[in-house]
Design a protein around this motif. Structure first.
Motif, PDB file in Angstrom:
ATOM      1  N   CYS A 160       0.856  -1.181   0.000  1.00 29.13           N
ATOM      2  CA  CYS A 160       0.000   0.000   0.000  1.00 29.13           C
ATOM      3  C   CYS A 160       0.895   1.234   0.000  1.00 29.13           C
ATOM      4  CB  CYS A 160      -0.918   0.036   1.225  1.00 29.13           C
ATOM      5  SG  CYS A 160      -2.286  -1.127   1.178  1.00 29.13           S
ATOM      6  N   THR A 162       0.932   5.782  -0.792  1.00 25.43           N
ATOM      7  CA  THR A 162       0.081   6.966  -0.636  1.00 25.43           C
ATOM      8  C   THR A 162      -0.899   7.106  -1.794  1.00 25.43           C
ATOM      9  OG1 THR A 162       1.903   8.073   0.512  1.00 25.43           O
ATOM     10  CG2 THR A 162       0.085   9.450  -0.267  1.00 25.43           C
ATOM     11  N   GLN A 180      -4.227   2.058  -1.279  1.00 26.05           N
ATOM     12  CA  GLN A 180      -3.616   3.242  -0.676  1.00 26.05           C
ATOM     13  C   GLN A 180      -3.421   3.044   0.818  1.00 26.05           C
ATOM     14  OE1 GLN A 180      -6.321   6.384  -1.773  1.00 26.05           O
ATOM     15  NE2 GLN A 180      -5.461   6.590  -3.832  1.00 26.05           N
ATOM     16  N   LEU A 181      -2.654   3.955   1.421  1.00 32.71           N
ATOM     17  CA  LEU A 181      -2.369   3.851   2.850  1.00 32.71           C
ATOM     18  C   LEU A 181      -3.623   4.020   3.702  1.00 32.71           C
ATOM     19  CD1 LEU A 181       1.011   5.830   3.082  1.00 32.71           C
ATOM     20  CD2 LEU A 181       0.655   3.367   2.864  1.00 32.71           C
ATOM     21  N   THR A 182      -4.624   4.697   3.183  1.00 30.93           N
ATOM     22  CA  THR A 182      -5.856   4.907   3.939  1.00 30.93           C
ATOM     23  C   THR A 182      -6.658   3.619   4.111  1.00 30.93           C
ATOM     24  OG1 THR A 182      -6.931   5.541   1.869  1.00 30.93           O
ATOM     25  CG2 THR A 182      -6.059   7.324   3.244  1.00 30.93           C
ATOM     26  N   ASP A 183      -6.361   2.595   3.309  1.00 31.47           N
ATOM     27  CA  ASP A 183      -7.174   1.378   3.321  1.00 31.47           C
ATOM     28  C   ASP A 183      -6.412   0.155   3.844  1.00 31.47           C
ATOM     29  OD1 ASP A 183      -9.271   2.830   2.075  1.00 31.47           O
ATOM     30  OD2 ASP A 183      -8.309   2.529   0.120  1.00 31.47           O
ATOM     31  N   TYR A 203       2.896  10.415   5.216  1.00 29.48           N
ATOM     32  CA  TYR A 203       1.495  10.200   5.553  1.00 29.48           C
ATOM     33  C   TYR A 203       1.331   9.734   6.997  1.00 29.48           C
ATOM     34  CZ  TYR A 203      -3.058   7.842   5.682  1.00 29.48           C
ATOM     35  OH  TYR A 203      -4.330   7.428   6.029  1.00 29.48           O
ATOM     36  N   TRP A 204       2.325   9.003   7.502  1.00 24.36           N
ATOM     37  CA  TRP A 204       2.170   8.380   8.815  1.00 24.36           C
ATOM     38  C   TRP A 204       2.419   9.376   9.939  1.00 24.36           C
ATOM     39  CZ3 TRP A 204      -0.675   4.480   8.468  1.00 24.36           C
ATOM     40  CH2 TRP A 204      -0.519   3.505   7.487  1.00 24.36           C
ATOM     41  N   ARG A 208      -2.518   8.846  12.829  1.00 22.44           N
ATOM     42  CA  ARG A 208      -2.873   7.828  11.847  1.00 22.44           C
ATOM     43  C   ARG A 208      -2.306   6.465  12.226  1.00 22.44           C
ATOM     44  NH1 ARG A 208      -1.772  11.873   6.728  1.00 22.44           N
ATOM     45  NH2 ARG A 208      -3.904  12.734   6.597  1.00 22.44           N
ATOM     46  N   ARG A 211      -4.561   5.142  14.939  1.00 20.44           N
ATOM     47  CA  ARG A 211      -5.842   4.699  14.394  1.00 20.44           C
ATOM     48  C   ARG A 211      -5.683   3.363  13.679  1.00 20.44           C
ATOM     49  NH1 ARG A 211      -6.734   8.621  11.086  1.00 20.44           N
ATOM     50  NH2 ARG A 211      -7.368  10.017  12.781  1.00 20.44           N
ATOM     51  N   LEU A 212      -4.554   3.175  12.964  1.00 17.37           N
ATOM     52  CA  LEU A 212      -4.308   1.904  12.300  1.00 17.37           C
ATOM     53  C   LEU A 212      -4.172   0.777  13.323  1.00 17.37           C
ATOM     54  CD1 LEU A 212      -3.662   0.176   9.833  1.00 17.37           C
ATOM     55  CD2 LEU A 212      -1.270   0.909  10.027  1.00 17.37           C
ATOM     56  N   ASN A 215      -7.574  -0.158  14.459  1.00 15.53           N
ATOM     57  CA  ASN A 215      -8.333  -0.882  13.428  1.00 15.53           C
ATOM     58  C   ASN A 215      -7.862  -2.325  13.263  1.00 15.53           C
ATOM     59  OD1 ASN A 215      -9.884   1.392  12.881  1.00 15.53           O
ATOM     60  ND2 ASN A 215      -8.526   2.097  11.233  1.00 15.53           N
TER      61      ASN A 215
END
Length: 456
Positions: A160, A162, A180-183, A203-204, A208, A211-212, A215
């Motif tokens: 994954c 950005t 992507q990194l969001t998923d 991005y990290w 975030r 949150r990862l 999840n």
């Protein structure tokens, strides 16, 4: 691994109990049986508490044996204190005989199991599927490292980034870019990855990453975050919580202290023992060297040691007399990396010298350097003065410790290594040195010598 440790511990304890119990059969159940059973339970409990069975360290580097050693040492201390409290006169047998025997047998059994596991991993089995999430450059580095060292048990199956793209659109070094990194969490849940490797990317942010982690709760995936200090590892890294903030604390490398004193004792004692054992072989090699070509048996050369101090290194002569003067004529045929001068088929090397280099027998006289304190059994490669003069500030950190008869460079390919990789390995040793790492390097040196990879 748990079964192996349990069975081998029981085997050793039963064997010792049977041997000594047979001499005092009348009181066996009273004296030996209880101590034998208690010793086994104590050892297994120490291994569990010391996390010697943690899946993350099994089959990987020196940490597995370091935890095993710490656990057995803790068991020894508890056993000694228990013996004092119970005023048992038989406790010395279990402290000075049973525990060392358990250590020898369990470590041997683990090494045999590790060989089988590494063989399977090189064949593509027993690998943990990894989802790498980060920038294309850092993920690419991770992919290449996992392919180069499959014995560590990772295989990057998905990526994954950005923008959800790699260097080649939908692929990155042959690994599909899945999103992507969001998923990241969504792909872990759907595809069953066992490891989520987070590599550096703007991005990290802390939010975030947190949150990862939330999840991924409830999944079988382990989240691994690669720090910026990629080459610092092992006992120098500590995670502390300060004011509620998790901080990665990097302790200073240790160049003095108790562990270094132990290393110095092992160097002197080990080199003395090896010189006695190899004395007949060294005498034979010396005679063969002198019979093969004109000149003496030994070759001496100035090298640079700890803190930049020069010393004279000893080796068996493997080249014709005057080989140093002929080096300039061969400069255009240099196959060495970086500052090293190496040739696979050097015309200056004698027939006996070729065999000596193939099996590193020419380096046996360096045991005298270890005995006198200018070298260590394990350490960075001792450089020539002209090599050392060309070092930059970062490479000069190799000189913070004594050079070694063997090292990470020896067990990783020697002359076949690129210059940058050889430097990286030496610096990694300086930064992450430990007694357990020395033990692993010494053990692996035997295999490296037998195979002769990079020896010319």
């Amino acid at each position: 691994m748990i079964t192996s440790d349990t069975v081998t511990t029981a085997f050793v304890v039963a064997g010792i109990g049977e041997f000594f119990g047979a001499r005092d059969a009348a009181n066996w159940h009273e004296k030996w049986g209880i101590l034998a059973f208690g010793t086994e339970l104590l050892v297994l409990a120490a291994l569990a508490v010391g996390r010697a069975w943690a899946p993350a360290v099994l089959g990987q580097g020196a940490e597995e044996f370091r935890r095993l050693g710490r656990s057995l040492f803790a068991a020894t201390v508890v056993l000694a204190l228990g013996g004092i409290a119970l005023t048992s006169r038989n406790i010395k047998l279990w402290i000075f005989v049973a525990i060392p025997a358990i250590a020898l047998v369990t470590m041997t059994a683990r090494y045999v199991l590790r060989l089988g596991l590494h063989k399977q991993r090189k064949e593509g089995q027993c690998l943990r599927p990894v989802l790498a999430a980060g920038s294309p450059a850092t993920v690419s580095d991770l992919i290449n490292r996992t392919r180069k060292f499959p014995h560590l048990g990772w295989r990057v199956d998905g990526v994954c980034t950005t923008e959800g793209r790699g260097f080649d659109a939908d692929e990155l070094d042959g690994v599909p870019v899945v999103g992507q990194l969001t998923d990241v969490a969504k792909y872990v849940e759907n595809d069953g990855y066992r490891v989520v490797a987070v590599t550096p990317d703007p991005y990290w942010t802390p939010e975030r990453l947190q949150r990862l982690a939330w999840n991924l709760e409830g999944s079988e995936a382990e989240m691994v975050v690669a720090p910026v200090l990629m080459e610092v590892a092992g006992p120098r890294l500590h995670v502390d919580a300060v004011l509620g903030i998790p901080l990665l604390r990097v302790s200073m490398p240790t160049f003095t202290g108790g562990r270094r004193a132990i290393k110095a004792v092992v160097d002197r004692l080990g080199s003395a023992i090896l010189l006695i054992l190899f004395a007949p072989l060294m005498l034979l090699v010396g005679l063969l060297v002198m019979a093969d070509s004109r000149g003496g048996a030994f070759y001496s050369q100035r090298r640079v040691g700890k803190d930049g101090r020069e010393f004279t290194i000893l080796k068996f002569r493997t080249m014709v007399v005057g080989a140093d003067l002929a080096r300039a004529e061969l400069a255009d045929r240099n196959e060495g990396a970086g500052l090293l001068f190496k040739m696979r088929r050097d015309p200056r090397v004698t027939r006996v010298g070729t065999v000596l280099r193939r099996y590193s027998l020419d380096e046996l006289p360096q045991l005298f350097n270890v005995l006198t304190g200018s070298m260590s059994l394990v350490g960075p490669r001792p450089p020539l003065p002209e090599e050392s003069a060309a070092y930059g500030p970062d490479i000069r950190r190799r000189l913070l410790v004594k050079p070694g008869l063997t090292g990470l460079w020896q067990i990783s390919g020697r002359s076949d290594l690129p210059w940058e990789e050889a430097v990286r390995l030496d610096l990694r040793y300086v930064e992450d040195w430990s007694l357990a790492l020395d033990a692993v390097i010494l053990w692996k040196t035997l295999r490296a010598v037998l195979y002769g990879q990079g020896a010319y």
